[in-house]
Design an enzyme around this catalytic site. Structure first.
Site, mmCIF file in Angstrom:
data_model
loop_
_atom_site.group_PDB
_atom_site.id
_atom_site.type_symbol
_atom_site.label_atom_id
_atom_site.label_comp_id
_atom_site.label_asym_id
_atom_site.label_seq_id
_atom_site.Cartn_x
_atom_site.Cartn_y
_atom_site.Cartn_z
ATOM 1 N N LYS A 192 60.888 -27.697 58.354
ATOM 2 C CA LYS A 192 61.635 -26.491 58.066
ATOM 3 C C LYS A 192 63.187 -26.642 58.424
ATOM 4 O O LYS A 192 64.010 -25.734 57.997
ATOM 5 C CB LYS A 192 61.110 -25.324 58.979
ATOM 6 C CG LYS A 192 59.703 -24.881 58.332
ATOM 7 C CD LYS A 192 59.140 -23.533 59.266
ATOM 8 C CE LYS A 192 57.954 -23.225 58.708
ATOM 9 N NZ LYS A 192 57.328 -22.165 59.596
ATOM 10 N N HIS A 214 54.574 -30.115 63.095
ATOM 11 C CA HIS A 214 53.787 -29.712 61.836
ATOM 12 C C HIS A 214 54.930 -29.138 61.041
ATOM 13 O O HIS A 214 54.876 -29.054 59.747
ATOM 14 C CB HIS A 214 52.771 -28.870 61.947
ATOM 15 C CG HIS A 214 52.962 -27.525 62.899
ATOM 16 N ND1 HIS A 214 53.352 -27.495 64.042
ATOM 17 C CD2 HIS A 214 53.035 -26.353 62.252
ATOM 18 C CE1 HIS A 214 53.228 -26.363 64.318
ATOM 19 N NE2 HIS A 214 53.521 -25.313 63.402
ATOM 20 N N ASP A 215 55.928 -28.486 61.331
ATOM 21 C CA ASP A 215 56.946 -27.753 60.735
ATOM 22 C C ASP A 215 58.259 -28.285 60.694
ATOM 23 O O ASP A 215 59.286 -27.726 60.432
ATOM 24 C CB ASP A 215 56.881 -26.209 61.095
ATOM 25 C CG ASP A 215 56.041 -25.404 60.511
ATOM 26 O OD1 ASP A 215 55.282 -25.767 59.336
ATOM 27 O OD2 ASP A 215 55.696 -24.174 61.187
ATOM 28 N N HIS A 273 49.082 -29.987 56.440
ATOM 29 C CA HIS A 273 48.856 -28.860 57.115
ATOM 30 C C HIS A 273 48.687 -27.773 56.279
ATOM 31 O O HIS A 273 48.109 -26.636 56.715
ATOM 32 C CB HIS A 273 49.245 -28.559 58.590
ATOM 33 C CG HIS A 273 50.834 -27.976 58.315
ATOM 34 N ND1 HIS A 273 51.827 -28.509 57.947
ATOM 35 C CD2 HIS A 273 50.986 -26.821 58.773
ATOM 36 C CE1 HIS A 273 52.900 -28.069 58.012
ATOM 37 N NE2 HIS A 273 52.452 -26.798 58.435
ATOM 38 N N HIS A 274 49.362 -27.669 55.214
ATOM 39 C CA HIS A 274 49.177 -26.499 54.179
ATOM 40 C C HIS A 274 48.202 -26.798 52.962
ATOM 41 O O HIS A 274 48.198 -26.215 52.134
ATOM 42 C CB HIS A 274 50.654 -26.012 53.667
ATOM 43 C CG HIS A 274 51.361 -25.414 54.674
ATOM 44 N ND1 HIS A 274 50.992 -24.239 55.294
ATOM 45 C CD2 HIS A 274 52.517 -25.656 55.416
ATOM 46 C CE1 HIS A 274 51.812 -23.733 56.285
ATOM 47 N NE2 HIS A 274 52.854 -24.433 56.240
ATOM 48 N N HIS A 310 58.979 -27.644 52.614
ATOM 49 C CA HIS A 310 59.093 -28.121 54.120
ATOM 50 C C HIS A 310 58.056 -29.283 54.523
ATOM 51 O O HIS A 310 58.281 -30.092 55.317
ATOM 52 C CB HIS A 310 59.164 -26.909 55.230
ATOM 53 C CG HIS A 310 57.672 -26.529 55.457
ATOM 54 N ND1 HIS A 310 57.034 -25.489 54.634
ATOM 55 C CD2 HIS A 310 56.823 -26.737 56.505
ATOM 56 C CE1 HIS A 310 56.029 -25.088 55.275
ATOM 57 N NE2 HIS A 310 55.651 -25.787 56.220
ATOM 58 N N ASP A 313 47.544 -23.815 63.507
ATOM 59 C CA ASP A 313 48.478 -23.070 63.227
ATOM 60 C C ASP A 313 48.440 -21.650 62.727
ATOM 61 O O ASP A 313 49.112 -20.763 63.073
ATOM 62 C CB ASP A 313 49.065 -24.054 62.152
ATOM 63 C CG ASP A 313 50.750 -23.478 61.702
ATOM 64 O OD1 ASP A 313 51.421 -22.679 62.486
ATOM 65 O OD2 ASP A 313 50.915 -23.615 60.629
#
Length: 508
Positions: A372, A368-369, A423-424, A397, A452
């Site tokens: 970054k 998911h990240d 997811h954000h 990101h 998360d």
């Protein structure tokens, strides 16, 4: 009656291996009582494959029809042509072949009046297996006729058994393709072995095991055993079964006895699969042949499932490694990605997503990240609050992660791309990078968002201390219908104990 002649011809007795005690059922259809009596007398001591004859008597075509509809086990019909009508026997044959669709029974037409039914036209136009004038049937010729007819019927029955058995093997093999893991596979073996033989589960005992060809015979691993379920310990099976697995491993070949069968098959990877089956009555040769085919399919399916598990495990590990690499770069805990993965799978299952798709989400959520990786360290690891410009850079990101993964055709990475991208996003449309709202946000993004945040808030970060569980829950509840899907929030809160168990199982 007078048409039968009895000579002193000698006929060699048929010999074969004894089978279960049973009968060959023979239907005698004739309107003369004498024909019934003489037929029964001549064949009174007849045996084929150690089975005697059991007679059924009909004195008209109509009576024969009633018997045939009531008795499905008749192997041979000895049928007179002329009875209640000049063509009653021929009508009976049409009824058997066409109306009943019975093509297994062997039909022998007998007549004392050959002029009423010329032999050539009858053989051409009617599905019979022989045509005899009663005057030519001596005792030995009648027995010869029965041997030939019963052999033919036996072979047809054998072919039919193989056909049905192979159909069941194909059905069982397709079930193996649907198995996601060895546990499902082992359960499927127990479900289908009895079906392949056309028996009930209570009529057989079954056990399946695997071993490495180079290991000791006693090191086999049980996949499943009747009454013990999947992956039981080896001490749960009878000692004779245990010893047969060891002996089969040492001999490297399948073996069978009167009522036991052990199939042995090897794989290219050096593994071997063994299938043990027994039943109280004798195993027929067709049973063993079907089990041999089935056991071979089990071995092939086991190899494929193990390979799929290896690939799946490799994909899972790569997802964790990539996710953990990003977390370590941002000086966050590596356990975060494992917990998020487990939370995401659980929430997916609770929301009604099938187990296969839930597993995909589990393996994809650690990514998911991943975006970054493109965020500068000075921003990623800043201990204080980000400036507006820094925050705008940090928000990229989500798009970076999507761009990294989107070109992959791998199902897990495709799911990972969606998760990284969404997811954000927020339920009320105030999220980033696209401002999606409600169900326009993919369910995988909505699920991972809760997973998360739940873990991130409860964990220590470079820019904050860990929150208490009460404070985390208060925040998630306050964001219901704002940041988070309200239905998913309810599922999360109502099943909180399961999420806490995951958290405690994978501590930092």
């Amino acid at each position: 009656m007078s048409g039968f002649l009895f000579s002193n011809e000698q006929l060699k007795e048929e010999t074969s291996q004894p089978e279960e005690r049973a009968f060959w059922d023979v239907l005698v259809v004739d309107d003369e009582e004498d024909i019934h009596q003489v037929t029964k007398l001549v064949l009174s001591d007849f045996k084929f494959e150690d089975k005697s004859l059991r007679f059924h008597h009909a004195y008209s075509a109509k009576q024969a029809m009633e018997i045939l509809e009531d008795q499905e086990c008749i192997s041979v019909g000895l049928i007179d042509v002329v009875m209640e009508s000049n063509h009653a026997g021929l009508d009976l044959i049409k009824f058997i072949r066409n109306d009943m669709a019975n093509h297994d029974i062997r039909l022998i037409l007998r007549t004392g009046q050959p002029g009423e039914a010329p032999e050539e036209s009858v053989i051409r136009d009617y599905d019979i297996n022989d045509y005899k004038n009663k005057t030519e049937l001596t005792a030995v010729k009648l027995k010869t006729l029965l041997y030939s007819a019963l052999r033919s019927h036996r072979d047809i029955q054998t072919i039919e058994l193989h056909k049905k058995g192979l159909e069941r093997i194909i059905a069982a093999s397709s079930s193996f393709l649907e198995c996601d893991n060895v546990q499902d596979f082992a359960s499927t073996i127990l479900e289908h072995v009895a079906q392949v033989l056309g028996l009930s589960d209570s009529e057989i005992y079954c056990a399946a095991a695997t071993n490495k060809q180079t290991d000791a015979g006693s090191q086999f691993k049980l996949l499943a055993a009747s009454g013990e379920g999947i992956e039981p310990s080896s001490d749960k099976i009878p000692n004779n079964v245990k010893n047969l697995f060891i002996e089969t491993h040492n001999r490297k070949t399948s073996c069978k006895s009167c009522n036991e069968y052990v199939g042995y098959f090897t794989s290219k990877g050096g593994l071997e699969t063994m299938l043990y089956v027994s039943k109280e009555s004798s195993l027929r040769s067709t049973d063993c042949q079907l089990l041999e085919f089935f056991a071979n399919n089990i071995a092939l399916a086991h190899d494929n499932i193990k390979l799929r598990e290896t690939v799946k495990e490799s994909q899972r590990e790569l997802s964790y490694i990539l996710g953990e690499a990003v977390e370590k770069r941002s000086k966050e805990t590596g356990s975060h990605v494992k917990r998020v993965a487990m939370y995401s799978k659980l929430l997916a299952e609770l929301s009604g997503i099938n187990s296969y798709r839930s597993e995909i989400i589990k393996m994809a959520s650690p990514l998911h990240d991943i975006g970054k990786i493109g965020i500068p360290d000075v921003i990623l690891n800043k201990p204080g609050k980000l400036t507006n410009d820094e925050w705008e850079i940090m928000k990229t990101h989500a798009q970076l992660g999507f761009d990294i993964l989107k070109k992959s055709t791998n199902e897990i990475l495709q799911c990972g791309a969606t998760i990284a991208h969404q997811h954000h996003e927020k339920w009320d449309g105030t999220g980033y990078p696209r401002g999606l709202s409600g169900e326009d946000i993919d369910i995988v993004g909505r699920i991972t968002a809760i997973a998360d945040v739940f873990d991130a808030l409860g964990s220590k970060r470079c820019y904050k201390e860990a929150w208490s569980l009460e404070k985390v829950l208060e925040e998630i509840k306050s964001q219901k219908s704002k940041q988070f899907d309200p239905k998913l929030v309810d599922l999360f809160i109502n099943n909180l104990e399961q999420f806490i168990l995951i958290r405690d199982t994978y501590p930092d």
